[in-house]
Design an enzyme around this catalytic site. Structure first.
Site, PDB file in Angstrom:
ATOM      1  N   ASP A   1     -42.206 -22.336 -90.216  1.00  0.00           N
ATOM      2  CA  ASP A   1     -41.091 -22.839 -89.765  1.00  0.00           C
ATOM      3  C   ASP A   1     -40.233 -23.243 -90.878  1.00  0.00           C
ATOM      4  O   ASP A   1     -40.688 -23.360 -92.058  1.00  0.00           O
ATOM      5  CB  ASP A   1     -41.594 -24.258 -89.117  1.00  0.00           C
ATOM      6  CG  ASP A   1     -42.595 -25.271 -89.671  1.00  0.00           C
ATOM      7  OD1 ASP A   1     -43.173 -25.010 -90.956  1.00  0.00           O
ATOM      8  OD2 ASP A   1     -42.941 -26.175 -89.147  1.00  0.00           O
TER       9      ASP A   1
ATOM     10  N   GLU B   1     -38.634 -28.715 -85.607  1.00  0.00           N
ATOM     11  CA  GLU B   1     -38.537 -30.222 -85.505  1.00  0.00           C
ATOM     12  C   GLU B   1     -37.869 -30.506 -84.135  1.00  0.00           C
ATOM     13  O   GLU B   1     -38.021 -31.469 -83.528  1.00  0.00           O
ATOM     14  CB  GLU B   1     -37.706 -30.841 -86.630  1.00  0.00           C
ATOM     15  CG  GLU B   1     -38.379 -30.605 -88.026  1.00  0.00           C
ATOM     16  CD  GLU B   1     -39.437 -31.354 -88.066  1.00  0.00           C
ATOM     17  OE1 GLU B   1     -40.118 -32.216 -87.258  1.00  0.00           O
ATOM     18  OE2 GLU B   1     -40.332 -31.259 -89.285  1.00  0.00           O
TER      19      GLU B   1
END
Length: 384
Positions: A73, A132
């Site tokens: 990520d 997130e």
């Protein structure tokens, strides 16, 4: 090209960007990837039109039996950094407080290893935006990013862990991270004068009673061995002290270690909402949004092999870990592809993930790359 991993990490740390706005991060990663692959004919790079800050890098294997996916990520958090580092965030109010800069650096190191020595199986590296928030993994899957040669047969990914020693690998069979669901509740009654409660319908009272009853869901409706969490972190109601509030809002989160448990808690929440609506003669609107944040449930077959490899490798500090109630949208991808998520220790036990003072120990980078590269090479020797 010689890749300076520590310099890359520090550059990434200085340019944290929020979900779906990782443009500088994307540019830096593309620069590094293009340089690594400049003289190599077995590498393909794809930037999806529908997800323009994502990057897919496909390494064609010499004798491929499968395509192995590795995901990292790339987004950051709306946190103001307070580390005092000389390479601290240059973006005010944003920080890599969850260590995704470490994630990217390790992934780039693994990529560099396999560009230098072509893999046997196909390897697909997925640099994913929006972990997130905004469900980046789910967005990629639903936008058909993983089609044709870009579809992995299995997926792996890590998350850094400040409580583990730098460079240690942590994992477990079953669920590694909980699934999460956002909870929004709106209560509608009747506003009125504080002196005449009989003519109003007080939503502070109704919402408070709702909160009290919700606490019994985990304590009395959830198997204590399985566990679950319901937290309301925001309560908004009223405008002034002498006016009875006709509306109230609650915002919170559910955490559960299995999808079945999350769905059970969802059902109980709706039942409580219906009961409050009937008891207080008001309207209660409950909105539940899980998105892509499913429990990170590791594939039994692949995870057993992964753990065995790490345990038997004398160069790996392997630690069996407990499940965590934190969320991770890799859970969505693991619901679509078999695979394993694991921890990489970063040795900052004084600070939690999402802390403004989190300082990963850079000594974790090389052992992480070595352990992951070794596992992927081992996996390529296996027929099943």
């Amino acid at each position: 090209m010689t890749l300076d991993l520590h310099e890359l990490y520090r550059q990434l740390h200085q340019i944290p960007e929020l979900a779906l706005h990782e443009f500088k991060t994307h540019a830096l990663l593309m620069k590094q990837i293009n340089a690594l692959a400049s003289d190599v004919d077995f590498v393909e790079i794809k930037v999806p039109d529908q997800l323009p800050t994502a990057i897919l890098v496909l390494l064609h294997g010499t004798k491929p039996r499968r395509t192995i996916g590795y995901r990292t990520d790339i987004d950051a958090l709306p946190v103001t950094e307070d580390t005092g580092l000389p390479f601290a965030s240059q973006h005010q109010g944003r920080m890599h407080a969850c260590g995704h800069d470490i994630h990217m650096t390790v992934a780039m190191g693994v990529l560099a290893k396999f560009i230098k020595a072509q893999p046997t199986d196909n390897l697909l590296f997925f640099f994913q935006p929006a972990e997130e928030s905004e469900n980046g993994g789910k967005l990629a899957y639903e936008d058909d990013v993983f089609t044709g040669q870009w579809r992995p047969d299995e997926f792996y990914g890590l998350h850094d862990n400040p409580q583990l020693p730098a460079g240690a690998i942590g994992c477990r069979m079953g669920t590694l991270f909980a699934g999460t669901t956002e909870v929004d509740v709106h209560f509608t009654g009747t506003q009125g004068h504080a002196a005449y409660p009989q003519f109003a319908n007080d939503m502070v009272v109704a919402a408070s009673q709702f909160i009290g009853q919700v606490q019994t869901i985990v304590s009395r409706s959830v198997d204590p061995i399985e566990g679950g969490v319901i937290t309301f972190g925001q309560f908004n109601a009223g405008t002034i002290r002498n006016v009875i509030a006709g509306e109230a809002e609650l915002h919170g989160t559910i955490r559960g270690l299995t999808q079945k448990m999350i769905e059970h808690i969802d059902e109980r929440l709706q039942a409580v909402a219906n009961g409050i609506a009937a008891s207080y003669n008001c309207q209660v609107d409950l909105h539940l949004n899980q998105g892509g944040y499913l429990p990170v449930e590791n594939n039994p077959h692949l995870t057993e092999r992964f753990i065995q490899y790490m345990q038997q490798n004398p160069d790996v500090n392997y630690i069996e870990t407990e499940p965590a109630m934190t969320g991770e949208d890799f859970g969505y991808l693991l619901s679509k592809f078999p695979g394993t998520m694991f921890w990489l220790g970063i040795g900052d036990p004084k600070h939690q993930l999402h802390s403004s003072e989190l300082v990963p120990n850079e000594a974790a980078i090389e052992p992480g790359i070595s352990a992951i590269t070794g596992w992927l090479q081992q996996r390529m020797t296996e027929k099943e």
